[in-house]
Design an enzyme around this catalytic site. Structure first.
Site, PDB file in Angstrom:
ATOM      1  N   GLY A   1       0.844  -1.186   0.000  1.00 55.95           N
ATOM      2  CA  GLY A   1       0.000   0.000   0.000  1.00 55.95           C
ATOM      3  C   GLY A   1       0.887   1.247   0.000  1.00 55.95           C
ATOM      4  O   GLY A   1       1.526   1.537  -1.003  1.00 55.95           O
TER       5      GLY A   1
ATOM      6  N   SER B   1       6.838  -4.084  -1.692  1.00 50.10           N
ATOM      7  CA  SER B   1       6.276  -2.812  -2.130  1.00 50.10           C
ATOM      8  C   SER B   1       6.339  -1.819  -0.965  1.00 50.10           C
ATOM      9  O   SER B   1       7.420  -1.613  -0.402  1.00 50.10           O
ATOM     10  CB  SER B   1       4.859  -3.026  -2.655  1.00 50.10           C
ATOM     11  OG  SER B   1       4.385  -1.896  -3.325  1.00 50.10           O
ATOM     12  N   TRP B   2       5.211  -1.216  -0.559  1.00 46.99           N
ATOM     13  CA  TRP B   2       5.252  -0.368   0.631  1.00 46.99           C
ATOM     14  C   TRP B   2       5.766  -1.154   1.837  1.00 46.99           C
ATOM     15  O   TRP B   2       6.438  -0.606   2.716  1.00 46.99           O
ATOM     16  CB  TRP B   2       3.874   0.212   0.955  1.00 46.99           C
ATOM     17  CG  TRP B   2       3.761   0.603   2.395  1.00 46.99           C
ATOM     18  CD1 TRP B   2       3.109  -0.075   3.392  1.00 46.99           C
ATOM     19  CD2 TRP B   2       4.379   1.738   3.030  1.00 46.99           C
ATOM     20  NE1 TRP B   2       3.281   0.564   4.599  1.00 46.99           N
ATOM     21  CE2 TRP B   2       4.051   1.680   4.403  1.00 46.99           C
ATOM     22  CE3 TRP B   2       5.170   2.784   2.573  1.00 46.99           C
ATOM     23  CZ2 TRP B   2       4.479   2.633   5.323  1.00 46.99           C
ATOM     24  CZ3 TRP B   2       5.604   3.739   3.485  1.00 46.99           C
ATOM     25  CH2 TRP B   2       5.255   3.659   4.846  1.00 46.99           C
TER      26      TRP B   2
ATOM     27  N   ASP C   1       8.767  -4.405 -13.457  1.00 43.07           N
ATOM     28  CA  ASP C   1       7.940  -3.797 -12.413  1.00 43.07           C
ATOM     29  C   ASP C   1       7.669  -2.344 -12.807  1.00 43.07           C
ATOM     30  O   ASP C   1       8.578  -1.516 -12.820  1.00 43.07           O
ATOM     31  CB  ASP C   1       8.686  -3.868 -11.078  1.00 43.07           C
ATOM     32  CG  ASP C   1       7.863  -3.412  -9.894  1.00 43.07           C
ATOM     33  OD1 ASP C   1       6.930  -2.598 -10.079  1.00 43.07           O
ATOM     34  OD2 ASP C   1       8.167  -3.847  -8.766  1.00 43.07           O
TER      35      ASP C   1
ATOM     36  N   HIS D   1       5.415  -6.555 -10.697  1.00 43.75           N
ATOM     37  CA  HIS D   1       5.529  -6.097  -9.317  1.00 43.75           C
ATOM     38  C   HIS D   1       4.960  -7.080  -8.294  1.00 43.75           C
ATOM     39  O   HIS D   1       5.440  -7.135  -7.169  1.00 43.75           O
ATOM     40  CB  HIS D   1       4.794  -4.756  -9.191  1.00 43.75           C
ATOM     41  CG  HIS D   1       4.785  -4.174  -7.817  1.00 43.75           C
ATOM     42  ND1 HIS D   1       5.916  -3.644  -7.215  1.00 43.75           N
ATOM     43  CD2 HIS D   1       3.777  -4.021  -6.902  1.00 43.75           C
ATOM     44  CE1 HIS D   1       5.605  -3.186  -6.008  1.00 43.75           C
ATOM     45  NE2 HIS D   1       4.325  -3.411  -5.790  1.00 43.75           N
TER      46      HIS D   1
END
Length: 319
Positions: A43, A115-116, A270, A298
């Site tokens: 996120g 990711s986040w 990605d 990703h």
């Protein structure tokens, strides 16, 4: 090739009061006496899912999943127009992890984030290095201007001009020079007729471009209005504030990770978190094993990425 472990259920769940009126959903599964690992979702504003438990050998790991502030099963949920995000920052989330670790009576744990989640893992590990046994990171994201500009201000439109049209749709032509700011005004408008379509457009853009090939189920999950509003609001809130980081902070301070075993897994194609950030982290933290998956985007569940991640967790389970 690493394959996901069989489905399992948690043996314990709870809601953790972390202050500021926030309660976090957490769960533990696998082996109560196993090697502790905490999974950090993406996120910001995503959530954990049962499939995340399957990245770890349940016989060897004590698997901790937690929904970060404002999303998933945590409360209050950011889809509520009255939700206050002023206490939802990177450093609040880092502090929350320490509250959770202590509540679960864990001395040290492996930290896994994509990711986040890689951002939060790096921030946590650089602040609480002695509490981290290993780091497994995927799809590296550090909220630098170049990263945000690429995906949210127009760079990636060169690859996805058709999908970019949908991202632009809620924003009047005169406001398209600064899209994150323009979205901020709409996402935090109290009128559902304003924030609802903006949230769905934001979330559709992201979910349509995170895999090498489209995944209809992923897009459907991201564009569910309840999920989309919280997801888009929290992401935009963090991006507007540049994650509360100093410029280049997470790459600059990677030297603090010296001595921490690590794995970096990155999809070559990605579009959400392009490989240049993973490369910069690799150069700043050369001790970590670095893998570029040649046929992946990703998402963690693309075959090559998933295999590399499970290979990493299997390897560290032996330590």
């Amino acid at each position: 090739m690493g394959e996901p472990y069989p489905e399992i259920e948690p043996y314990e769940t709870g809601m953790l009061d972390v202050g500021d009126g926030q309660s976090l959903y957490w769960e533990t599964s696998g082996n109560p006496d196993g090697k502790p690992v905490v999974f950090l979702h993406g996120g910001p504003g995503g959530a954990t899912s049962p499939i995340h438990r399957r990245l770890f050998d349940p016989k060897r790991y004590r698997i901790v999943l937690v929904d970060q502030r404002g999303c998933g099963k945590s409360t209050p949920h950011a889809s509520d127009p009255a939700a206050d995000l002023s206490t939802n920052t990177t450093w609040h989330l880092v502090a929350d992890l320490e509250v959770l670790r202590k509540a679960l009576k864990i001395k040290r744990w492996m930290v896994f984030g994509g990711s986040w989640g890689s951002t939060l893992a790096l921030a946590y590990a650089q602040k609480h290095t002695k509490r981290v046994t290993e780091l497994v990171l995927r799809g590296i994201f550090t909220l630098r201007d170049a990263e945000l500009d690429w995906f949210y201000e127009g760079g990636a439109s060169a690859v996805f001009p058709d999908l970019w049209e949908g991202y632009l749709e809620p924003i009047p032509v005169g406001e398209r020079r600064h899209l994150i700011e323009a979205y901020h005004r709409r996402l935090f408008d109290e009128d559902p007729a304003v924030h609802g379509p903006a949230a769905v457009a934001w979330s559709r853009w992201e979910s349509s471009t995170i895999t090498l090939l489209p995944q209809e189920e992923t897009v459907a999950r991201f564009t569910d209005p309840h999920f989309a509003v919280a997801f888009a609001r929290i992401e935009n809130h963090f991006f507007t504030n540049k994650g509360w980081f100093e410029p280049e902070q997470l790459i600059r301070d990677a030297g603090k990770l010296a001595g921490v075993p690590g794995v970096i897994v990155q999809g070559r194609y990605d579009m959400c978190t392009p490989v240049f950030t993973a490369w910069d982290l690799h150069r700043a933290w050369p001790e970590a094993d670095f893998t570029i998956v040649p046929d992946a985007g990703h998402a963690f569940d693309e075959p090559g990425i998933l295999s590399a991640l499970i290979d990493a967790t299997d390897r560290f389970a032996k330590d």
